[in-house]
Enzyme design. Structure first.
Site, PDB file in Angstrom:
ATOM      1  N   TYR A  73      -4.921 -14.459  -6.604  1.00 57.51           N
ATOM      2  CA  TYR A  73      -5.593 -15.126  -5.472  1.00 57.51           C
ATOM      3  C   TYR A  73      -5.498 -14.268  -4.216  1.00 57.51           C
ATOM      4  O   TYR A  73      -6.450 -14.147  -3.455  1.00 57.51           O
ATOM      5  CB  TYR A  73      -4.953 -16.491  -5.213  1.00 57.51           C
ATOM      6  CG  TYR A  73      -5.725 -17.311  -4.205  1.00 57.51           C
ATOM      7  CD1 TYR A  73      -6.704 -18.216  -4.617  1.00 57.51           C
ATOM      8  CD2 TYR A  73      -5.492 -17.172  -2.833  1.00 57.51           C
ATOM      9  CE1 TYR A  73      -7.432 -18.950  -3.701  1.00 57.51           C
ATOM     10  CE2 TYR A  73      -6.221 -17.908  -1.901  1.00 57.51           C
ATOM     11  CZ  TYR A  73      -7.189 -18.799  -2.340  1.00 57.51           C
ATOM     12  OH  TYR A  73      -7.910 -19.527  -1.435  1.00 57.51           O
ATOM     13  N   PHE A 125     -35.022  -8.801   7.029  1.00 60.65           N
ATOM     14  CA  PHE A 125     -35.297  -9.413   5.733  1.00 60.65           C
ATOM     15  C   PHE A 125     -35.267 -10.928   5.927  1.00 60.65           C
ATOM     16  O   PHE A 125     -34.696 -11.418   6.895  1.00 60.65           O
ATOM     17  CB  PHE A 125     -34.249  -8.965   4.705  1.00 60.65           C
ATOM     18  CG  PHE A 125     -34.504  -9.564   3.351  1.00 60.65           C
ATOM     19  CD1 PHE A 125     -35.616  -9.204   2.623  1.00 60.65           C
ATOM     20  CD2 PHE A 125     -33.652 -10.518   2.822  1.00 60.65           C
ATOM     21  CE1 PHE A 125     -35.883  -9.787   1.395  1.00 60.65           C
ATOM     22  CE2 PHE A 125     -33.903 -11.095   1.591  1.00 60.65           C
ATOM     23  CZ  PHE A 125     -35.026 -10.730   0.877  1.00 60.65           C
ATOM     24  N   ASP A 126     -35.861 -11.692   5.006  1.00 61.20           N
ATOM     25  CA  ASP A 126     -36.039 -13.128   5.282  1.00 61.20           C
ATOM     26  C   ASP A 126     -34.732 -13.902   5.464  1.00 61.20           C
ATOM     27  O   ASP A 126     -34.626 -14.736   6.357  1.00 61.20           O
ATOM     28  CB  ASP A 126     -36.974 -13.799   4.260  1.00 61.20           C
ATOM     29  CG  ASP A 126     -36.591 -13.551   2.816  1.00 61.20           C
ATOM     30  OD1 ASP A 126     -35.620 -12.810   2.587  1.00 61.20           O
ATOM     31  OD2 ASP A 126     -37.259 -14.088   1.917  1.00 61.20           O
ATOM     32  N   ASP A 216     -28.046  -3.224   8.328  1.00 60.03           N
ATOM     33  CA  ASP A 216     -28.233  -4.052   7.133  1.00 60.03           C
ATOM     34  C   ASP A 216     -28.388  -3.045   5.998  1.00 60.03           C
ATOM     35  O   ASP A 216     -29.432  -2.428   5.826  1.00 60.03           O
ATOM     36  CB  ASP A 216     -29.472  -4.935   7.296  1.00 60.03           C
ATOM     37  CG  ASP A 216     -29.742  -5.775   6.051  1.00 60.03           C
ATOM     38  OD1 ASP A 216     -29.071  -5.536   5.024  1.00 60.03           O
ATOM     39  OD2 ASP A 216     -30.628  -6.649   6.098  1.00 60.03           O
ATOM     40  N   ALA A 218     -28.291  -2.850   2.605  1.00 62.05           N
ATOM     41  CA  ALA A 218     -28.526  -3.166   1.187  1.00 62.05           C
ATOM     42  C   ALA A 218     -28.893  -1.923   0.361  1.00 62.05           C
ATOM     43  O   ALA A 218     -28.413  -1.745  -0.746  1.00 62.05           O
ATOM     44  CB  ALA A 218     -29.614  -4.222   1.059  1.00 62.05           C
ATOM     45  N   LYS A 259     -27.684  -4.539  -4.704  1.00 61.36           N
ATOM     46  CA  LYS A 259     -28.722  -3.518  -4.826  1.00 61.36           C
ATOM     47  C   LYS A 259     -28.086  -2.165  -5.176  1.00 61.36           C
ATOM     48  O   LYS A 259     -27.781  -1.910  -6.332  1.00 61.36           O
ATOM     49  CB  LYS A 259     -29.528  -3.417  -3.514  1.00 61.36           C
ATOM     50  CG  LYS A 259     -30.520  -4.547  -3.293  1.00 61.36           C
ATOM     51  CD  LYS A 259     -29.909  -5.773  -2.711  1.00 61.36           C
ATOM     52  CE  LYS A 259     -30.953  -6.779  -2.250  1.00 61.36           C
ATOM     53  NZ  LYS A 259     -30.334  -8.037  -1.843  1.00 61.36           N
ATOM     54  N   HIS A 451     -40.700 -19.912   0.726  1.00 59.73           N
ATOM     55  CA  HIS A 451     -41.334 -19.285  -0.445  1.00 59.73           C
ATOM     56  C   HIS A 451     -40.513 -19.446  -1.722  1.00 59.73           C
ATOM     57  O   HIS A 451     -41.049 -19.367  -2.810  1.00 59.73           O
ATOM     58  CB  HIS A 451     -41.626 -17.813  -0.181  1.00 59.73           C
ATOM     59  CG  HIS A 451     -40.427 -17.004   0.159  1.00 59.73           C
ATOM     60  ND1 HIS A 451     -39.745 -17.159   1.338  1.00 59.73           N
ATOM     61  CD2 HIS A 451     -39.763 -16.058  -0.532  1.00 59.73           C
ATOM     62  CE1 HIS A 451     -38.723 -16.334   1.354  1.00 59.73           C
ATOM     63  NE2 HIS A 451     -38.700 -15.654   0.240  1.00 59.73           N
TER      64      HIS A 451
END
Ligand code: F0G
Length: 461
Positions: A73, A125-126, A216, A218, A259, A451
């Site tokens: 843990y 990004f969304d 960001d 990714a 990614k 979406h």
């Protein structure tokens, strides 16, 4: 002219069967799914290009790492392996694992953004946009103009428009700008890369006005590969050296590790040096994600992520990966099918507006092409256009996206040359009957990130 397919720098040790429905069955399935490809069962899809996120094939080393994962843990060995590797790659003092990219945004953004503030990005990004808005702030996109023209072949169409950035800061007043976000690669603009020159300029502006700069991250490895290919200064630098330099200009990063770190689940937050910010991040992580040394992941996931971070930097692998997409694009060139050119890192973004000039933005050409690809060949893709963008949070009016793309996102190390030929053939067939394809209307939608869940119906004219 079709270019050569870059051979895979690996061989296949385990396979997964996929089934292929008939065209009639697919027409029925997409209707049952209310014309939303997220509603399809994955087993009803032949080639799944919905996303490159978490759909990657892990290596034998990563699977071996799964067995070595330490499930303690607190203070597990896998946590330390991950943190040490990430510190080495990014050159940041503090690394916090979380379960995926949006968890990183949820933990970090409320510490920097509040009601009335704005955040500016080359393009959000969304989910990133949603977390800016959930923190009470507003998200402003500021990408270079050439990004809006899919046929203009510029090397770094993901860049921030630095002149406009400074103008926006001055218009709102620097104290209102809580955060600048550099998305690398720029997903919504077509997986387009951002140059080091541009990151340097944005960093200088951020410093001038005292605004924190967050990456960001990714698709940071694909971005580094493009920098090596396209930015003269870096042609003799290693991918690792380029990444160090890129991250040196920012204060923090959020990362969806699903990614470029070639795993199925995971995320990271990096803080360059602020112990105070790291302390607050730990507190939020414990509330939202679990104790700091696992951050919503199991020990085995931490271990395979630690290994994937390094595998994703291999230049032979990156050459093959980008090469697959360049191969597909070269076939489309021969058939006059337009896409965001040159190709992006994680997929091909087909210019659906060029394919269907008769479908207006508010009848969603990108979504119409995604539906046709499923019917034609069982390919699942997604809209990156007005359908994804949604409504203005203030006026509730449908927003008009800068572009109407259908994204073929390519999972890492999953599909072969024959699959790419099927993608090309499907697009060529759809182009032949493009004039007969209709747009769609939304019959139900949720208030945010619509979406993923909305229902649609065809507009029969
Ligand atoms: N930032 C970028 C640039 C992304 O592309 C994504 C996810 C995220 C943040 C959020 O990360 O999914 O791990 O929570 N993009 C996926 C896609 C979903 O299909 O492009 P996440």
């Amino acid at each position: 002219m079709t270019i050569k397919y870059v051979p895979e720098p690996f061989r296949i040790k385990m396979v997964e069967r996929i089934k292929m429905l008939t065209r009639e069955e697919r027409i029925e399935k997409i209707k049952e799914a209310k014309y939303n490809l997220f509603n399809l069962k994955a087993e009803d899809v032949y080639i799944d290009l919905l996303t490159d996120s978490g759909t990657n094939a892990m290596s034998d080393y990563q699977w071996a790492g799964i067995m070595r994962g330490d499930e303690a843990y607190a203070g597990g060995r896998s946590y330390f392996n991950l943190v040490e590797n990430a510190q080495e790659i990014f050159g940041y003092k503090y690394i916090q694992p979380v379960h995926q990219g949006r968890a990183a945004e949820k933990v970090l953004f409320p510490l920097m953004l509040t009601e009335g503030k704005i955040a500016i990005s080359n393009m959000f990004f969304d989910t990133t946009r949603a977390h800016v808005e959930l923190a009470g702030a507003r998200a402003v996109d500021c990408v270079v103009k050439e990004a809006g023209n899919p046929s203009v072949r510029a090397p770094f169409k993901g860049n921030m428009d630095v002149e406009r950035l400074e103008k926006i800061i001055n218009e709102h007043g620097k104290e209102k700008v809580g955060l600048i976000v550099m998305t690398i690669t720029n997903n919504s603009a077509g997986g387009q890369p951002v140059s080091v020159k541009n990151i340097r300029e944005v960093s200088a502006i951020a410093k001038k006005y005292g605004i924190p700069l967050c990456i960001d991250a990714a698709r940071y490895a694909e971005n580094a590969y493009f920098i090596k290919q396209r930015e003269e200064e870096f042609k003799n630098k290693s991918i690792k050296e380029i990444i160090k330099e890129v991250f040196s200009y920012a204060d923090a990063f959020t990362m969806s590790a699903k990614k470029d770190a070639i795993v199925n689940m995971g995320g990271l937050i990096g803080i360059k040096e602020s112990a105070e910010l790291y302390q607050k991040i730990k507190a939020n992580t414990i509330c939202f994600e679990g104790f700091t040394t696992y951050g919503g992941l199991s020990g085995r996931e931490l271990e395979s992520l630690a290994i994937g971070l390094t595998e994703g930097l291999d230049e032979n692998y990156l050459r093959y990966r980008i090469g697959q997409i360049e191969y597909l694009a070269s076939i489309l060139d021969d058939h006059g099918i337009a896409y965001q050119a040159p190709v992006g890192g994680h997929g091909l973004f087909i210019d659906a507006q060029a394919m269907f000039p008769h479908i207006p933005y508010n009848e969603f050409p990108g979504q119409a092409l995604a539906i046709e690809l499923y019917i034609e060949a069982g390919i699942r893709s997604c809209d990156i256009g007005s359908y994804m963008l949604g409504n203005d949070p203030d006026t509730k009016e449908q927003l008009k996206s800068e572009f109407e793309f259908t994204r073929l996102a390519i999972p890492r190390r999953v599909y072969t040359q024959a699959h790419f030929d099927i993608m090309a053939d499907a697009l060529i067939e759809i182009k032949k009957r493009a004039a007969s394809v209709n747009g769609y209307r939304i019959t139900w939608e949720p208030p945010v990130l619509r979406h993923f869940q909305a229902s649609l119906e065809p507009i029969n004219k």
